[in-house]
Design a protein around this motif. Structure first.
Motif, PDB file in Angstrom:
ATOM      1  N   ASN A  66      -2.411  -2.636 -27.425  1.00 25.04           N
ATOM      2  CA  ASN A  66      -3.260  -1.766 -26.604  1.00 25.04           C
ATOM      3  C   ASN A  66      -4.069  -0.846 -27.498  1.00 25.04           C
ATOM      4  OD1 ASN A  66      -2.255  -2.714 -24.076  1.00 25.04           O
ATOM      5  ND2 ASN A  66      -0.405  -1.471 -24.389  1.00 25.04           N
TER       6      ASN A  66
ATOM      7  N   SER B 141      -5.922   2.763 -28.168  1.00 22.16           N
ATOM      8  CA  SER B 141      -5.864   4.166 -27.763  1.00 22.16           C
ATOM      9  C   SER B 141      -7.162   4.524 -27.030  1.00 22.16           C
ATOM     10  CB  SER B 141      -5.702   5.058 -28.993  1.00 22.16           C
ATOM     11  OG  SER B 141      -6.886   4.999 -29.787  1.00 22.16           O
ATOM     12  N   THR B 142      -7.174   5.697 -26.430  1.00 19.20           N
ATOM     13  CA  THR B 142      -8.392   6.154 -25.743  1.00 19.20           C
ATOM     14  C   THR B 142      -9.561   6.223 -26.709  1.00 19.20           C
ATOM     15  OG1 THR B 142      -7.063   7.453 -24.190  1.00 19.20           O
ATOM     16  CG2 THR B 142      -9.401   8.028 -24.394  1.00 19.20           C
ATOM     17  N   GLU B 143      -9.293   6.735 -27.913  1.00 24.21           N
ATOM     18  CA  GLU B 143     -10.362   6.864 -28.916  1.00 24.21           C
ATOM     19  C   GLU B 143     -10.864   5.490 -29.370  1.00 24.21           C
ATOM     20  OE1 GLU B 143      -7.471   8.393 -28.994  1.00 24.21           O
ATOM     21  OE2 GLU B 143      -8.032  10.512 -28.691  1.00 24.21           O
ATOM     22  N   GLU B 144      -9.951   4.546 -29.550  1.00 27.48           N
ATOM     23  CA  GLU B 144     -10.348   3.194 -29.964  1.00 27.48           C
ATOM     24  C   GLU B 144     -11.180   2.510 -28.881  1.00 27.48           C
ATOM     25  OE1 GLU B 144      -6.526   2.239 -32.905  1.00 27.48           O
ATOM     26  OE2 GLU B 144      -6.448   1.760 -30.763  1.00 27.48           O
ATOM     27  N   SER B 145     -10.783   2.689 -27.636  1.00 30.96           N
ATOM     28  CA  SER B 145     -11.534   2.098 -26.531  1.00 30.96           C
ATOM     29  C   SER B 145     -12.918   2.709 -26.411  1.00 30.96           C
ATOM     30  CB  SER B 145     -10.769   2.284 -25.211  1.00 30.96           C
ATOM     31  OG  SER B 145      -9.546   1.581 -25.230  1.00 30.96           O
TER      32      SER B 145
ATOM     33  N   THR C 101     -13.121   5.078 -35.629  1.00 33.94           N
ATOM     34  CA  THR C 101     -11.770   4.757 -35.166  1.00 33.94           C
ATOM     35  C   THR C 101     -11.693   3.301 -34.733  1.00 33.94           C
ATOM     36  OG1 THR C 101     -11.420   7.043 -34.457  1.00 33.94           O
ATOM     37  CG2 THR C 101      -9.962   5.371 -33.519  1.00 33.94           C
TER      38      THR C 101
ATOM     39  N   THR D 264      -9.803  -0.734 -36.403  1.00 39.17           N
ATOM     40  CA  THR D 264      -8.996  -1.755 -35.726  1.00 39.17           C
ATOM     41  C   THR D 264      -9.351  -3.153 -36.233  1.00 39.17           C
ATOM     42  OG1 THR D 264     -10.523  -2.197 -33.860  1.00 39.17           O
ATOM     43  CG2 THR D 264      -8.983  -0.335 -33.637  1.00 39.17           C
TER      44      THR D 264
END
Length: 351
Positions: free
Chosen positions: A210, A212-216, A333, A337
């Motif tokens: 999944n 994180s909010t920042e990655e999304s 960020t 990934t």
């Protein structure tokens, strides 16, 4: 009696030392008596292979020969520079810490060493796209005066004196005959296996991780602001673009123009893949930026307008890419990934 025992022990230790030295000095994975085809493993969402396996069948022994050649200094004029010298595994096969490649006799090239990864899916190679076939790519650094400064006949002359290579060529090709074509194809086979597809992004894509909010948020911003050039699962559309960088008078490199001599190609360079970009500093064709933050700052504030500037960088009366500080942080960020730790530590790719 005691003296005799001491002498026997010394002889035994000496023999063990010699055996260890022999086994480690030219250590390779033992080639198979009967060569086997090697199937490349990659996710279903990757693009189709461009590597022609009919022209150059990938085999386990061919790859092992290519791996050994990749780290072989005898491909250079004075036996000091190998492919692996400028393409270091822990940096996604780039020349970490050097803005441009350093070659034989400490000579300096004109370009930053690009990452070697997912080459079997690409249609063009080098910053200017001069090479269209991976089987031909290694001849450029081998013969470049600032890199390895050698020739294929010279390299083969040295390799042919080495018993290990006689064995490896026989296991890979059926006989000990060493030719330029076989050297290049073995190197190409090894490079084709350098597939990076195990980043957090890949695990997310496969439903095994999944964000994180920042990655999304970073991925959404990346798709909005960066994906027009860094598209697809390799994060490059392989196009040539002028991105508003100043002409470096030290290196006198105008990119694609050096190949075509077409003024419309002035300062156009191949869009690089962003996979493993966290590991591949410095950035751009001449390594002018040492951090990803500096790259994003360039695109937001320092793109120079010119007649060849890519249309993606001059939209809505704005030069560059509009990004604020928070948006840049989210994008950074997300870019992290794309880092594939297994790729840069895989012993199958190591010297």
């Amino acid at each position: 009696m005691f003296t005799m025992i001491k002498q026997i022990l010394k002889i035994g230790l000496f023999v063990i030392f010699c055996l260890n030295f022999i086994s480690c000095s030219d250590e390779v994975i033992s080639p198979l008596e009967k060569d086997e085809a090697l199937n490349l493993q990659f996710p279903s969402y990757f693009p189709e292979l461009t590597f022609d396996k009919n022209e150059n069948p990938i085999t386990k022994n061919g790859v092992e020969l290519g791996r050994k050649l990749f780290y072989e200094g005898r491909l250079s004029r004075n036996n000091t520079i190998s492919c692996g010298f400028c393409h270091i595994q822990e940096n996604a096969f780039t020349h970490h810490g050097h803005t441009v490649s350093h070659g034989i006799d400490d000579r300096i090239g004109i370009r930053n060493a690009p990452a070697i990864q997912n080459m079997a899916f690409l249609k063009r190679y080098m910053w200017d796209g001069v090479i269209h076939n991976l089987n031909e790519q290694p001849i450029i650094p081998m013969t470049d005066v600032n890199e390895m400064d050698s020739s294929m006949p010279e390299a083969i002359s040295k390799l042919s004196k080495n018993e290990m290579y006689k064995t490896l060529f026989k296991q890979a090709y059926g006989d000990e005959n060493m030719t330029g074509e076989r050297v290049l194809k073995a190197l190409s086979q090894f490079m084709a296996t350098l597939i990076s597809a195990d980043s957090k992004y890949d695990r997310f894509k496969q439903g095994n991780a999944n964000f994180s909010t920042e990655e999304s948020q970073g991925m959404a911003l990346f798709q909005q602001k960066c994906a027009s050039c860094h598209s697809g699962e390799l994060f490059t559309d392989e196009s040539f673009r002028n991105t508003g960088m100043y002409y470096n008078t030290q290196f006198k490199d105008a990119g694609r123009h050096r190949v075509t001599l077409n003024q419309n190609d002035w300062m156009k360079f191949r869009v690089p893949s962003l996979r493993n970009v966290e590991y591949t500093a410095p950035y751009m064709h001449d390594g002018r930026f040492y951090t990803l933050e500096a790259v994003l700052n360039f695109y937001s504030d320092n793109v120079e307008d010119n007649p060849n500037l890519d249309s993606q960088l001059k939209q809505n009366n704005h030069i560059g890419i509009a990004m604020n500080t928070q948006e840049k942080q989210f994008i950074l960020t997300f870019l992290k990934t794309l880092s594939d730790k297994n790729f840069i530590t895989n012993p199958k790719f190591a010297e």
